[in-house]
Design a protein around this motif. Structure first.
Motif, PDB file in Angstrom:
ATOM      1  N   GLU A   9       0.812  -1.222   0.000  1.00 21.55           N
ATOM      2  CA  GLU A   9       0.000   0.000   0.000  1.00 21.55           C
ATOM      3  C   GLU A   9       0.845   1.272   0.000  1.00 21.55           C
ATOM      4  O   GLU A   9       0.512   2.248  -0.662  1.00 21.55           O
ATOM      5  CB  GLU A   9      -0.913  -0.021   1.230  1.00 21.55           C
ATOM      6  CG  GLU A   9      -1.990   1.017   1.230  1.00 21.55           C
ATOM      7  CD  GLU A   9      -3.113   0.735   0.250  1.00 21.55           C
ATOM      8  OE1 GLU A   9      -3.750   1.708  -0.186  1.00 21.55           O
ATOM      9  OE2 GLU A   9      -3.361  -0.425  -0.073  1.00 21.55           O
TER      10      GLU A   9
ATOM     11  N   TYR B 266       2.116   2.970  -3.475  1.00 17.85           N
ATOM     12  CA  TYR B 266       1.211   3.684  -4.383  1.00 17.85           C
ATOM     13  C   TYR B 266       1.381   5.191  -4.207  1.00 17.85           C
ATOM     14  O   TYR B 266       1.670   5.669  -3.115  1.00 17.85           O
ATOM     15  CB  TYR B 266      -0.255   3.333  -4.088  1.00 17.85           C
ATOM     16  CG  TYR B 266      -0.692   2.002  -4.629  1.00 17.85           C
ATOM     17  CD1 TYR B 266      -1.263   1.893  -5.893  1.00 17.85           C
ATOM     18  CD2 TYR B 266      -0.554   0.847  -3.873  1.00 17.85           C
ATOM     19  CE1 TYR B 266      -1.678   0.673  -6.391  1.00 17.85           C
ATOM     20  CE2 TYR B 266      -0.965  -0.382  -4.361  1.00 17.85           C
ATOM     21  CZ  TYR B 266      -1.530  -0.461  -5.616  1.00 17.85           C
ATOM     22  OH  TYR B 266      -1.940  -1.671  -6.114  1.00 17.85           O
ATOM     23  N   THR B 267       1.164   5.928  -5.282  1.00 19.15           N
ATOM     24  CA  THR B 267       1.072   7.389  -5.221  1.00 19.15           C
ATOM     25  C   THR B 267      -0.406   7.717  -5.062  1.00 19.15           C
ATOM     26  O   THR B 267      -1.231   7.206  -5.810  1.00 19.15           O
ATOM     27  CB  THR B 267       1.606   8.018  -6.524  1.00 19.15           C
ATOM     28  OG1 THR B 267       2.973   7.620  -6.689  1.00 19.15           O
ATOM     29  CG2 THR B 267       1.503   9.527  -6.495  1.00 19.15           C
ATOM     30  N   THR B 268      -0.735   8.550  -4.066  1.00 14.23           N
ATOM     31  CA  THR B 268      -2.130   8.916  -3.820  1.00 14.23           C
ATOM     32  C   THR B 268      -2.355  10.363  -4.231  1.00 14.23           C
ATOM     33  O   THR B 268      -1.643  11.264  -3.782  1.00 14.23           O
ATOM     34  CB  THR B 268      -2.489   8.739  -2.332  1.00 14.23           C
ATOM     35  OG1 THR B 268      -2.207   7.383  -1.957  1.00 14.23           O
ATOM     36  CG2 THR B 268      -3.959   9.032  -2.086  1.00 14.23           C
TER      37      THR B 268
ATOM     38  N   GLY C 136      -8.159  11.044  -4.107  1.00 16.52           N
ATOM     39  CA  GLY C 136      -8.273   9.697  -3.553  1.00 16.52           C
ATOM     40  C   GLY C 136      -7.818   8.593  -4.490  1.00 16.52           C
ATOM     41  O   GLY C 136      -7.660   7.445  -4.074  1.00 16.52           O
TER      42      GLY C 136
ATOM     43  N   LYS D  76      -5.397   6.220  -6.374  1.00 12.16           N
ATOM     44  CA  LYS D  76      -4.044   5.718  -6.109  1.00 12.16           C
ATOM     45  C   LYS D  76      -3.539   5.029  -7.362  1.00 12.16           C
ATOM     46  O   LYS D  76      -4.305   4.378  -8.066  1.00 12.16           O
ATOM     47  CB  LYS D  76      -4.057   4.723  -4.959  1.00 12.16           C
ATOM     48  CG  LYS D  76      -4.485   5.317  -3.644  1.00 12.16           C
ATOM     49  CD  LYS D  76      -4.502   4.262  -2.563  1.00 12.16           C
ATOM     50  CE  LYS D  76      -4.998   4.858  -1.266  1.00 12.16           C
ATOM     51  NZ  LYS D  76      -5.011   3.878  -0.192  1.00 12.16           N
ATOM     52  N   TYR D  77      -2.239   5.192  -7.629  1.00  8.41           N
ATOM     53  CA  TYR D  77      -1.672   4.487  -8.770  1.00  8.41           C
ATOM     54  C   TYR D  77      -0.261   4.015  -8.467  1.00  8.41           C
ATOM     55  O   TYR D  77       0.431   4.555  -7.609  1.00  8.41           O
ATOM     56  CB  TYR D  77      -1.700   5.343 -10.045  1.00  8.41           C
ATOM     57  CG  TYR D  77      -0.745   6.512 -10.053  1.00  8.41           C
ATOM     58  CD1 TYR D  77       0.554   6.363 -10.534  1.00  8.41           C
ATOM     59  CD2 TYR D  77      -1.137   7.767  -9.607  1.00  8.41           C
ATOM     60  CE1 TYR D  77       1.425   7.433 -10.555  1.00  8.41           C
ATOM     61  CE2 TYR D  77      -0.276   8.836  -9.631  1.00  8.41           C
ATOM     62  CZ  TYR D  77       1.014   8.665 -10.103  1.00  8.41           C
ATOM     63  OH  TYR D  77       1.888   9.723 -10.118  1.00  8.41           O
TER      64      TYR D  77
ATOM     65  N   THR E  62     -14.808   0.083  -4.150  1.00 12.75           N
ATOM     66  CA  THR E  62     -13.495   0.502  -4.622  1.00 12.75           C
ATOM     67  C   THR E  62     -13.054  -0.498  -5.687  1.00 12.75           C
ATOM     68  O   THR E  62     -13.150  -1.705  -5.481  1.00 12.75           O
ATOM     69  CB  THR E  62     -12.482   0.530  -3.459  1.00 12.75           C
ATOM     70  OG1 THR E  62     -12.919   1.502  -2.504  1.00 12.75           O
ATOM     71  CG2 THR E  62     -11.093   0.893  -3.944  1.00 12.75           C
TER      72      THR E  62
END
Length: 188
Positions: free
Chosen positions: A55, A58-60, A64, A66-67, A164
């Protein structure tokens, strides 16, 4: 023979000797590797990439979304207004519910095309639209799409409200306008 083939697989797939537990020669043209880290038999790197990404890697974004970039492409960057072609796999709770990769042949399906920014007009799921922005052609990205950028509190078919979603996305190409760049009209 198997030892040299196994070594070449370690190098080409960037695997260590702990990962590959056995190598089976089905015929001279096809070999299959079993990888304990993934727990699946695979003939492609794609299955190896499906292992769980921590987790915190990820870049947030502020919205919201995330990738995580599995592979950064080297081609043109997708920006607002770009017409893109992507392959995607959409999942809910790890189960694929929609994909562009269905079909026969080595390419595995027909890419999905849309104009980046089209989610404002309801033409594409907002999370997919925003998640493709900034990718480069040839890139592969995992998106974690919050409900607000997916189907919201309504849900759709088998996807319940406030779900999600996860998307595996590969940016195949960016098309130029058939008319070239926009023309500025000047009255004289």
């Amino acid at each position: 023979m198997a030892s040299s083939l196994c070594s070449s697989l370690f190098q080409s797939w960037a695997l260590d000797s702990k990962c590959v537990s056995s190598l089976f020669n089905l015929n001279p043209a096809l070999s299959v590797v079993y990888c304990d880290k993934v727990g699946a038999v695979s003939t492609s790197k794609r299955a190896l990439r499906s292992q769980k990404i921590p987790e915190d890697e990820y870049t947030t974004l502020p919205n919201g979304l995330k990738y995580y970039d599995l592979k950064v492409g080297s081609g043109t960057e997708a920006v607002n207004g770009s017409r893109v072609a992507v392959h995607y796999v959409a999942k809910w709770k790890g189960v694929t519910f929609m994909t562009s990769r269905q079909g026969m042949g080595i390419t595995g399906g027909t890419p999905y095309g849309f104009d980046v920014g089209a989610s404002e007009r309801g033409a594409v799921l907002k999370g997919l639209d925003l998640g493709v922005q900034g990718m480069r052609v040839g890139g592969q990205r995992v998106l974690i799409v919050p409900p607000e950028l997916a189907y919201g509190n309504k849900g759709i078919q088998e996807i319940p409200p406030n779900a999600t979603l996860e998307f595996d996305v590969e940016l195949i190409s960016i098309k130029q306008s058939p008319f070239g760049s926009t023309v500025k009209i000047v009255e004289g």
